[in-house]
Design a protein around this motif. Structure first.
Motif, PDB file in Angstrom:
ATOM      1  N   MET A  64      10.597  22.090  62.596  1.00  0.00           N
ATOM      2  CA  MET A  64       9.597  22.756  61.760  1.00  0.00           C
ATOM      3  C   MET A  64       8.569  21.749  61.255  1.00  0.00           C
ATOM      4  O   MET A  64       7.357  21.949  61.339  1.00  0.00           O
ATOM      5  CB  MET A  64      10.347  23.381  60.577  1.00  0.00           C
ATOM      6  N   VAL A  74       1.928  28.278  62.192  1.00  0.00           N
ATOM      7  CA  VAL A  74       2.322  29.181  61.109  1.00  0.00           C
ATOM      8  C   VAL A  74       3.449  30.094  61.578  1.00  0.00           C
ATOM      9  O   VAL A  74       4.494  30.224  60.914  1.00  0.00           O
ATOM     10  CB  VAL A  74       1.114  30.028  60.658  1.00  0.00           C
ATOM     11  N   GLU A 124       7.448  30.135  60.377  1.00  0.00           N
ATOM     12  CA  GLU A 124       8.136  31.279  59.758  1.00  0.00           C
ATOM     13  C   GLU A 124       9.443  31.596  60.468  1.00  0.00           C
ATOM     14  O   GLU A 124      10.472  31.806  59.834  1.00  0.00           O
ATOM     15  CB  GLU A 124       7.240  32.518  59.788  1.00  0.00           C
ATOM     16  N   TYR A 125       9.400  31.624  61.808  1.00  0.00           N
ATOM     17  CA  TYR A 125      10.622  31.947  62.563  1.00  0.00           C
ATOM     18  C   TYR A 125      11.698  30.910  62.295  1.00  0.00           C
ATOM     19  O   TYR A 125      12.873  31.238  62.130  1.00  0.00           O
ATOM     20  CB  TYR A 125      10.336  31.998  64.075  1.00  0.00           C
ATOM     21  N   LEU A 127      12.030  29.068  59.667  1.00  0.00           N
ATOM     22  CA  LEU A 127      12.569  29.192  58.308  1.00  0.00           C
ATOM     23  C   LEU A 127      13.660  30.267  58.270  1.00  0.00           C
ATOM     24  O   LEU A 127      14.723  30.058  57.683  1.00  0.00           O
ATOM     25  CB  LEU A 127      11.465  29.523  57.299  1.00  0.00           C
ATOM     26  N   ALA A 128      13.390  31.399  58.912  1.00  0.00           N
ATOM     27  CA  ALA A 128      14.401  32.465  58.954  1.00  0.00           C
ATOM     28  C   ALA A 128      15.675  31.931  59.606  1.00  0.00           C
ATOM     29  O   ALA A 128      16.787  32.206  59.140  1.00  0.00           O
ATOM     30  CB  ALA A 128      13.861  33.667  59.709  1.00  0.00           C
ATOM     31  N   PHE A 147      19.398  31.763  57.653  1.00  0.00           N
ATOM     32  CA  PHE A 147      20.552  32.568  58.070  1.00  0.00           C
ATOM     33  C   PHE A 147      21.576  31.755  58.856  1.00  0.00           C
ATOM     34  O   PHE A 147      22.778  31.961  58.698  1.00  0.00           O
ATOM     35  CB  PHE A 147      20.085  33.814  58.830  1.00  0.00           C
ATOM     36  N   LEU A 198      17.878  46.116  62.775  1.00  0.00           N
ATOM     37  CA  LEU A 198      16.468  45.730  62.917  1.00  0.00           C
ATOM     38  C   LEU A 198      16.204  45.138  64.292  1.00  0.00           C
ATOM     39  O   LEU A 198      15.211  45.451  64.953  1.00  0.00           O
ATOM     40  CB  LEU A 198      16.101  44.711  61.831  1.00  0.00           C
ATOM     41  N   MET A 254      18.433  35.155  63.394  1.00  0.00           N
ATOM     42  CA  MET A 254      18.931  35.693  62.122  1.00  0.00           C
ATOM     43  C   MET A 254      20.235  36.456  62.371  1.00  0.00           C
ATOM     44  O   MET A 254      21.212  36.315  61.617  1.00  0.00           O
ATOM     45  CB  MET A 254      17.879  36.630  61.509  1.00  0.00           C
ATOM     46  N   LEU A 268      14.766  44.912  57.615  1.00  0.00           N
ATOM     47  CA  LEU A 268      13.358  44.527  57.542  1.00  0.00           C
ATOM     48  C   LEU A 268      13.084  43.730  56.260  1.00  0.00           C
ATOM     49  O   LEU A 268      12.315  42.760  56.269  1.00  0.00           O
ATOM     50  CB  LEU A 268      12.498  45.797  57.569  1.00  0.00           C
ATOM     51  N   MET A 275      15.284  41.810  54.682  1.00  0.00           N
ATOM     52  CA  MET A 275      15.850  40.480  54.924  1.00  0.00           C
ATOM     53  C   MET A 275      14.863  39.613  55.692  1.00  0.00           C
ATOM     54  O   MET A 275      14.594  38.467  55.346  1.00  0.00           O
ATOM     55  CB  MET A 275      17.135  40.591  55.765  1.00  0.00           C
ATOM     56  N   TRP A 276      14.321  40.196  56.759  1.00  0.00           N
ATOM     57  CA  TRP A 276      13.439  39.433  57.639  1.00  0.00           C
ATOM     58  C   TRP A 276      12.158  39.023  56.922  1.00  0.00           C
ATOM     59  O   TRP A 276      11.762  37.862  56.934  1.00  0.00           O
ATOM     60  CB  TRP A 276      13.140  40.253  58.906  1.00  0.00           C
ATOM     61  N   VAL A 302      12.238  36.117  54.217  1.00  0.00           N
ATOM     62  CA  VAL A 302      12.322  34.702  54.597  1.00  0.00           C
ATOM     63  C   VAL A 302      11.285  34.267  55.620  1.00  0.00           C
ATOM     64  O   VAL A 302      10.891  33.102  55.630  1.00  0.00           O
ATOM     65  CB  VAL A 302      13.733  34.323  55.103  1.00  0.00           C
ATOM     66  N   ALA A 303      10.823  35.175  56.489  1.00  0.00           N
ATOM     67  CA  ALA A 303       9.820  34.773  57.480  1.00  0.00           C
ATOM     68  C   ALA A 303       8.457  34.766  56.794  1.00  0.00           C
ATOM     69  O   ALA A 303       7.625  35.640  57.003  1.00  0.00           O
ATOM     70  CB  ALA A 303       9.840  35.710  58.679  1.00  0.00           C
ATOM     71  N   HIS A 304       8.240  33.774  55.939  1.00  0.00           N
ATOM     72  CA  HIS A 304       7.109  33.760  55.021  1.00  0.00           C
ATOM     73  C   HIS A 304       6.565  32.321  55.013  1.00  0.00           C
ATOM     74  O   HIS A 304       7.268  31.407  54.615  1.00  0.00           O
ATOM     75  CB  HIS A 304       7.652  34.166  53.633  1.00  0.00           C
ATOM     76  N   PHE A 305       5.304  32.143  55.455  1.00  0.00           N
ATOM     77  CA  PHE A 305       4.808  30.778  55.655  1.00  0.00           C
ATOM     78  C   PHE A 305       4.777  29.947  54.380  1.00  0.00           C
ATOM     79  O   PHE A 305       5.051  28.750  54.420  1.00  0.00           O
ATOM     80  CB  PHE A 305       3.418  30.804  56.305  1.00  0.00           C
ATOM     81  N   LEU A 333       6.835  29.907  52.015  1.00  0.00           N
ATOM     82  CA  LEU A 333       8.180  29.399  51.722  1.00  0.00           C
ATOM     83  C   LEU A 333       8.627  28.295  52.671  1.00  0.00           C
ATOM     84  O   LEU A 333       9.605  27.594  52.396  1.00  0.00           O
ATOM     85  CB  LEU A 333       9.192  30.548  51.748  1.00  0.00           C
ATOM     86  N   VAL A 334       7.914  28.133  53.790  1.00  0.00           N
ATOM     87  CA  VAL A 334       8.256  27.047  54.712  1.00  0.00           C
ATOM     88  C   VAL A 334       8.145  25.699  53.982  1.00  0.00           C
ATOM     89  O   VAL A 334       8.837  24.732  54.312  1.00  0.00           O
ATOM     90  CB  VAL A 334       7.355  27.096  55.969  1.00  0.00           C
TER      91      VAL A 334
END
Lengths: 166, 433
Positions: free
Chosen positions: A30, A52, A56-57, A59-60, A64, A116, A142, B50, B52-53, B56-59, B61-62
């Protein structure tokens, strides 16, 4: 029976360890992806446009995939100053009960997390980006993370159960 | 369904779970699921994947893991010890001696670390043995470290502020800049307090010599320059609009690794352990966010935050009263929960209220951060207290007494910022880009 339990416990611990290591490497990747993105933009006036999104991916994935490792290492915080005042026996019962609830929560997280992923796959959901990433791909990380968490929670629950019988 | 009913049900359930020792993240998620299944019902639980996803998939917060990684690496290559060794001999000449140097080191270390615990622990480990040997009063030592440590979340980069930015949809860059001046004011207050206290009770500190040698002066520059360069790289790039906070965090972590290589201290093992530790903290905090998001979804769907805001507004009490009540609420919560959890838990409900009352988002973020600093110092769960107790072996009541002046000063800073909001808002207004 005893043997099966022991194998399950060691295997869960091992899988959580691997899962945590992958998450740790994801943190390093990352960092590199974002640094490359900034270098490209600043010095070559070009952008990879993926920094970007990939960030994000990743970080997820870190959150998890790291969840089970963090549980193994007792890294999830809780309030224990009240618990510590109870007699030993009651503490053990409460530990078992809370871990049981954690097990139910993990089952729900896994159930709806995978709901999901399957939905993203069947509806062919894509990210709104240049890569048009089919979202089920990063979401699978995840999904693997919550399964690994579920296993570790199961292992911790069994440990509490053994603890109470002693 | 009335807002009061929902709040009472969910809050009581949460309190019971927390008290019996359920992990905070799973307690929140459990309450969230109860709301999804029983209060909303129908297909509502299907949205949890959704939620959950998207949590965390939030720039924004990176930046959290990247700043943590930066701190972890700097910790492992021994930068704090260098910083302390450099500042000590020079700042130690001031009245109050090494106590002042504690605050100074904490303030500078805070500018490269996003965590108060890390700040207090690192500077504490370097400072306590030397100071006890020289005969400083133990209460004063731990007080200065506990107080100085809290600067970790106020002086940017700050993990708490990144989370606030993500939840309140405020610019993290502006929040960071907003924390700089209040952070310096806090540090100033702390130093002033030490000087006055030492003037009144000179026996609390040993006599230190009042001159310093050129060798010591040179050491000051050699040891603090790399840290200041890193601070400039991270904060400067945000201020100048060259990088977003997340990008600055990636640079900071890279800078920390380069520094480690430069000092010939860095090993693969350090990177691995640092990254693993980063994973633990990140996963812990963001899973709490996931749990809280489930609850927020339920509350938002039942229009609870809006109803609450309307109810408070209809009471017709002034802004200042609401602020005072909020301060009290956070001080009480601070006795039972850690800062990040308190923020994640309350913000979705509090934010619509403060917005409708007309509080500036950045200003409120900074004030809230100071309130959470106090939370770190109040027993029974003030985390900074535990960290310091572990490394100083001071007894708990002594530790608590020693930190009271520091949180009183923090409250003073909040009063100052309320009287003069420009202290927060001036620097963010000057940002470029």
């Amino acid at each position: 029976m005893r043997r099966t339990v022991r194998v399950f416990l060691t295997q869960s611990d091992r899988i959580s360890g691997h899962s945590g290591f992958i998450a740790a490497m994801a943190v390093v990747v990352m960092m590199l992806v974002i640094v490359v993105e900034v270098v490209m933009r600043t010095f070559f006036n070009a952008s990879t446009l993926v920094g970007v999104e990939v960030g994000e991916y990743l970080l997820a994935a870190v959150v998890f995939l790291g969840a089970s490792y963090t549980l193994r290492e007792k890294g999830h915080i809780k309030i224990d100053f009240v618990l510590k005042r109870f007699p030993k026996r009651r503490q053990k019962v409460l530990n078992l009960a809370t871990m049981g609830l954690t097990l139910i929560v993990s089952i729900l997280l896994a159930r709806y997390g995978w709901h999901l992923i399957i939905q993203s796959y069947t509806l062919k959901t894509e990210a709104w980006s240049v890569m048009h990433t089919p979202l089920f791909i990063p979401q699978i990380l995840m999904g693997i993370g919550v399964i690994s968490l579920l296993m570790q929670v199961g292992a911790e629950f069994l440990r509490q159960l053994c603890n109470i019988q002693q | 369904m009335s807002a009061t009913f929902v709040i009472v049900i969910l809050t009581s359930l949460l309190i019971v779970l927390l008290v019996v020792g359920q992990h905070i993240s799973f307690a929140l998620a459990a309450v969230g699921f109860v709301g999804l299944f029983f209060l909303l019902g129908g297909s509502a639980p299907l949205s949890s994947g959704l939620i959950m996803w998207h949590t965390v998939a939030h720039f924004v917060l990176v930046a959290v893991p990247l700043f943590i990684l930066m701190g972890e690496i700097l910790l492992r290559i021994g930068l704090a010890e260098r910083l302390y060794a450099g500042l000590g001999p020079v700042l130690g000449r001031l009245p109050g001696g090494l106590l002042i140097s504690n605050i100074g080191s904490c303030a500078i270390f805070a500018a490269i670390s996003g965590s108060s615990l890390a700040t207090a622990a690192t500077i504490g480990t370097a400072a306590i043995p030397t100071m006890e040997e020289r005969g400083y009063d133990r209460g004063m030592i731990v007080g200065s470290l506990a107080g100085g440590g809290t600067l970790g979340i106020l002086i940017p980069p700050s993990i708490i502020m990144i989370i606030y930015g993500a939840l309140a949809k405020e610019s993290v860059g502006r929040l960071f800049m907003g924390g700089v001046i209040p952070g310096l004011i806090s540090a100033g207050f702390f130093i002033l307090y030490i000087i006055i206290r030492v003037r009144l009770q000179p026996h609390l500190v040993p006599r230190e010599k009042t001159t310093f040698t050129t060798v010591e002066l040179r050491r000051l520059f050699v040891d603090t320059l790399p840290v200041l360069a890193l601070v400039f790289l991270v904060l400067g790039s945000i201020y100048l609009g060259v990088a977003t906070p997340t990008e600055a965090a990636a640079w900071g972590a890279t800078g920390a690794i380069c520094l480690g290589l430069g000092y010939r201290k860095l090993t693969w093992r350090m990177v691995k352990e640092g990254a693993l530790s980063t994973v633990q903290t990140t996963s812990m905090i963001l899973l709490i966010m996931v749990g809280a998001s489930l609850i927020s979804y339920v509350l938002a769907n039942l229009a609870v935050p809006r109803q609450l805001a309307v109810a408070v507004l209809s009471l017709g009490i002034g802004k200042l009263w609401v602020l005072t009540l909020l301060c009290l609420l956070y001080l009480v919560l601070g006795c039972f929960l850690d800062g990040a959890s308190i923020m994640i838990l309350t913000l979705p409900i509090i934010m619509p209220l403060t917005r409708s009352l007309g509080f500036d988002g950045v200003w409120f973020g900074v004030v809230l951060t100071i309130l959470l600093e106090i939370a770190l110092l109040t027993p029974p769960v003030g985390m900074n207290l535990y960290v310091l107790q572990k490394i100083s072996k001071a007894d708990f009541p002594q530790l608590v007494r020693a930190t009271i002046p520091y949180w009183v000063m923090d409250l003073g800073v909040i009063a100052l910022l309320t009287a003069c909001p420009a202290l927060v808002l001036w620097l963010p207004g000057k940002m470029i880009g």
